[in-house]
Enzyme design. Structure first.
Site, short mmCIF file in Angstrom:
data_model
loop_
_atom_site.label_atom_id
_atom_site.label_comp_id
_atom_site.label_asym_id
_atom_site.label_seq_id
_atom_site.Cartn_x
_atom_site.Cartn_y
_atom_site.Cartn_z
N LYS A 177 -4.56 -10.62 -6.35
CA LYS A 177 -5.72 -10.84 -5.48
C LYS A 177 -6.86 -9.91 -5.87
O LYS A 177 -6.62 -8.74 -6.19
CB LYS A 177 -5.28 -10.53 -4.04
CG LYS A 177 -6.32 -10.72 -3.00
CD LYS A 177 -5.87 -10.13 -1.66
CE LYS A 177 -5.95 -8.62 -1.66
NZ LYS A 177 -5.79 -7.99 -0.36
N LYS B 173 -10.77 -4.47 -3.51
CA LYS B 173 -11.77 -3.39 -3.62
C LYS B 173 -11.18 -2.18 -4.33
O LYS B 173 -11.89 -1.43 -4.98
CB LYS B 173 -12.20 -2.94 -2.22
CG LYS B 173 -13.09 -3.90 -1.50
CD LYS B 173 -13.64 -3.21 -0.25
CE LYS B 173 -13.65 -4.14 0.94
NZ LYS B 173 -12.71 -3.81 1.99
N LYS C 123 0.83 -1.21 0.00
CA LYS C 123 0.00 0.00 0.00
C LYS C 123 0.87 1.26 0.00
O LYS C 123 0.56 2.24 -0.67
CB LYS C 123 -0.93 0.02 1.22
CG LYS C 123 -2.11 -0.93 1.10
CD LYS C 123 -3.03 -0.79 2.30
CE LYS C 123 -4.14 -1.82 2.28
NZ LYS C 123 -4.94 -1.83 3.51
P1 TYM Z 1 -10.81 -6.10 3.91
O1 TYM Z 1 -11.86 -5.05 4.07
O2 TYM Z 1 -9.73 -5.88 2.93
O3 TYM Z 1 -11.48 -7.49 3.54
C1 TYM Z 1 -12.56 -8.02 4.27
C2 TYM Z 1 -12.45 -9.54 4.34
O4 TYM Z 1 -12.45 -10.09 3.02
C3 TYM Z 1 -11.31 -10.92 2.84
N1 TYM Z 1 -10.84 -10.79 1.45
C4 TYM Z 1 -10.70 -11.80 0.59
N2 TYM Z 1 -10.92 -13.12 0.73
C5 TYM Z 1 -10.68 -13.91 -0.36
N3 TYM Z 1 -10.25 -13.42 -1.55
C6 TYM Z 1 -10.02 -12.11 -1.72
N4 TYM Z 1 -9.59 -11.64 -2.89
C7 TYM Z 1 -10.24 -11.23 -0.62
N5 TYM Z 1 -10.12 -9.89 -0.45
C8 TYM Z 1 -10.49 -9.64 0.82
C9 TYM Z 1 -10.27 -10.41 3.81
O5 TYM Z 1 -9.32 -11.39 4.13
C10 TYM Z 1 -11.13 -10.02 4.99
O6 TYM Z 1 -11.41 -11.15 5.81
N6 TYM Z 1 -7.73 -5.50 7.79
C11 TYM Z 1 -8.99 -6.11 7.39
C12 TYM Z 1 -10.17 -5.65 8.22
C13 TYM Z 1 -10.01 -5.79 9.69
C14 TYM Z 1 -10.11 -6.98 10.44
C15 TYM Z 1 -9.94 -6.59 11.80
C16 TYM Z 1 -10.34 -8.31 10.09
C17 TYM Z 1 -9.78 -4.77 10.58
N7 TYM Z 1 -9.74 -5.25 11.85
C18 TYM Z 1 -9.96 -7.54 12.82
C19 TYM Z 1 -10.36 -9.27 11.12
C20 TYM Z 1 -10.18 -8.87 12.46
C21 TYM Z 1 -9.27 -5.73 5.95
O7 TYM Z 1 -8.79 -4.78 5.43
O8 TYM Z 1 -10.21 -6.48 5.34
#
Ligand code: TYM
Length: 326
Positions: free
Chosen positions: A193, A196, A112
């Site tokens: 991957k 978003k 990032k």
């Molecule tokens: P975020 O918002 O990027 O993604 C949300 C969830 O979706 C999963 N994910 C995917 N799974 C499979 N294939 C993909 N291409 C893919 N892209 C995203 C992510 O693994 C996630 O589970 N840092 C985290 C949010 C967060 C969080 C937490 C998660 C903040 N605090 C505490 C667990 C516990 C994030 O940016 O997710």
């Protein structure tokens, strides 16, 4: 007492099929077995500039999508991170026990930071805030996609360091990955991957994409030069489409698509995705028809979880010798 589950999604960009298959789907599947807390992590989103108006709309949209995807707000608590000040407060305490070297090594941070002209301190601290989210509720299970594994390892390291410096305070959280769909790749480039924030109309299938759009995106998805599915030699594009299809439709098997021409396979996968998204989209429309409903759910989530957060924060402050009103 039921074990506690915590997980979160950033309210930035459009939620896509990777977020659903990697996270939301398993949240819905496991919620009845645990005491679950699902969080819209808006403080994480602002580590990179967000348009304020769009962000505030996305927070409610994300909450509505949680419910539409099967999270039952009676059973699970849905919360917004910035509405419970304990997240930011515990993050500070944990920041003070986290060596900067651990943060500099995070692969998501490096990826990032590379794309930013100015890198905020928040972006570096991002995984510490994530550790705080989880530890604040003493969650023992964290269902996420594979891309969060490194952040969860760090959360455990931070918890361990705090516990060894100040005494047993935090429960050690375990990573829970789905068996299929832990890492969904971009349709336009199966080596990246699905994300978003990635540009390109053909990259991701949004949870709110209309059937025609879903079909178009899948038909145009990058594959390889073979004419039909060979389970041994297929390239990453077909393998990714197959993963999406299998995760969306349990009646689909690898064996049943062996030898299928790519055109037919894409049609079959598109049907599976469209059928999986239809009830989610229908429910989303129902939920968003009443704008006050989501605020009620978020208010209730906060009321249920705040006492847990306050309790952990008090324990952590006391352990460190900070001032706690008696
Ligand atoms: P975020 O918002 O990027 O993604 C949300 C969830 O979706 C999963 N994910 C995917 N799974 C499979 N294939 C993909 N291409 C893919 N892209 C995203 C992510 O693994 C996630 O589970 N840092 C985290 C949010 C967060 C969080 C937490 C998660 C903040 N605090 C505490 C667990 C516990 C994030 O940016 O997710």
């Amino acid at each position: 007492m039921k074990a506690r589950v915590f997980s979160g999604v950033q309210p930035s960009g459009q939620l896509h099929i990777g977020n659903y298959l990697g996270a939301l789907k398993s949240w819905a599947e496991i919620q009845s077995r645990y005491e679950s807390i699902f969080c819209i992590v808006d403080l994480h989103a602002v580590t990179i500039y967000q348009n304020p108006e769009e962000l505030s709309a996305k927070i409610r949209e994300t909450a509505a999508l949680f419910i539409a995807a099967g999270i039952d707000p009676q059973q699970s608590s849905i919360i917004v991170q910035s509405s419970i000040s304990g997240h930011a407060e515990l993050a500070w305490l944990l920041t003070c026990v986290t060596p900067v070297g651990w943060l500099n090594r995070m692969t998501q941070y490096k990826a990032k930071a590379e794309k930013q002209e100015t890198v905020s301190d928040g972006l570096l601290q991002y995984p510490v805030l994530m550790a705080a989210d989880i530890l604040l509720y003493q969650a023992s299970i964290v269902p996420v996609g594979e891309d969060q594994s490194q952040h969860l390892e760090l959360a455990r390291d931070v918890a361990q360091r705090f516990n060894s410096l100040y005494g047993e305070t935090f429960v050690m959280p375990a990573t829970h990955l789905p068996t299929v769909g832990a890492r969904i790749m971009g349709l336009d480039d199966p080596t990246q991957k699905m994300s978003k924030s990635a540009p390109g109309a053909g990259h991701a299938i949004s949870l709110l994409d209309e059937p025609k759009i879903v079909q178009k995106k899948i038909v145009r998805a990058t594959t390889d030069s073979q004419p039909e599915v060979n389970l041994e030699t297929m390239g990453p594009g077909i393998a990714n489409l197959l993963t999406i299809g299998l995760a969306c439709d349990p009646s689909l098997t690898r064996e049943s698509v062996a030898g299928m021409r790519y055109g037919d396979l894409k049609k079959r996968i598109a049907e599976a995705v469209i059928a999986r998204l239809a009830p989610i989209q229908q429910r989303y429309r129902e939920i968003t028809a009443d704008p006050s409903y989501i605020d009620g759910v978020l208010r209730e989530g906060k009321a249920r979880t705040s006492p847990i957060a306050e309790d952990t924060l008090r324990t952590a402050k006391r352990a460190m010798g900070l001032y706690v009103l008696r």
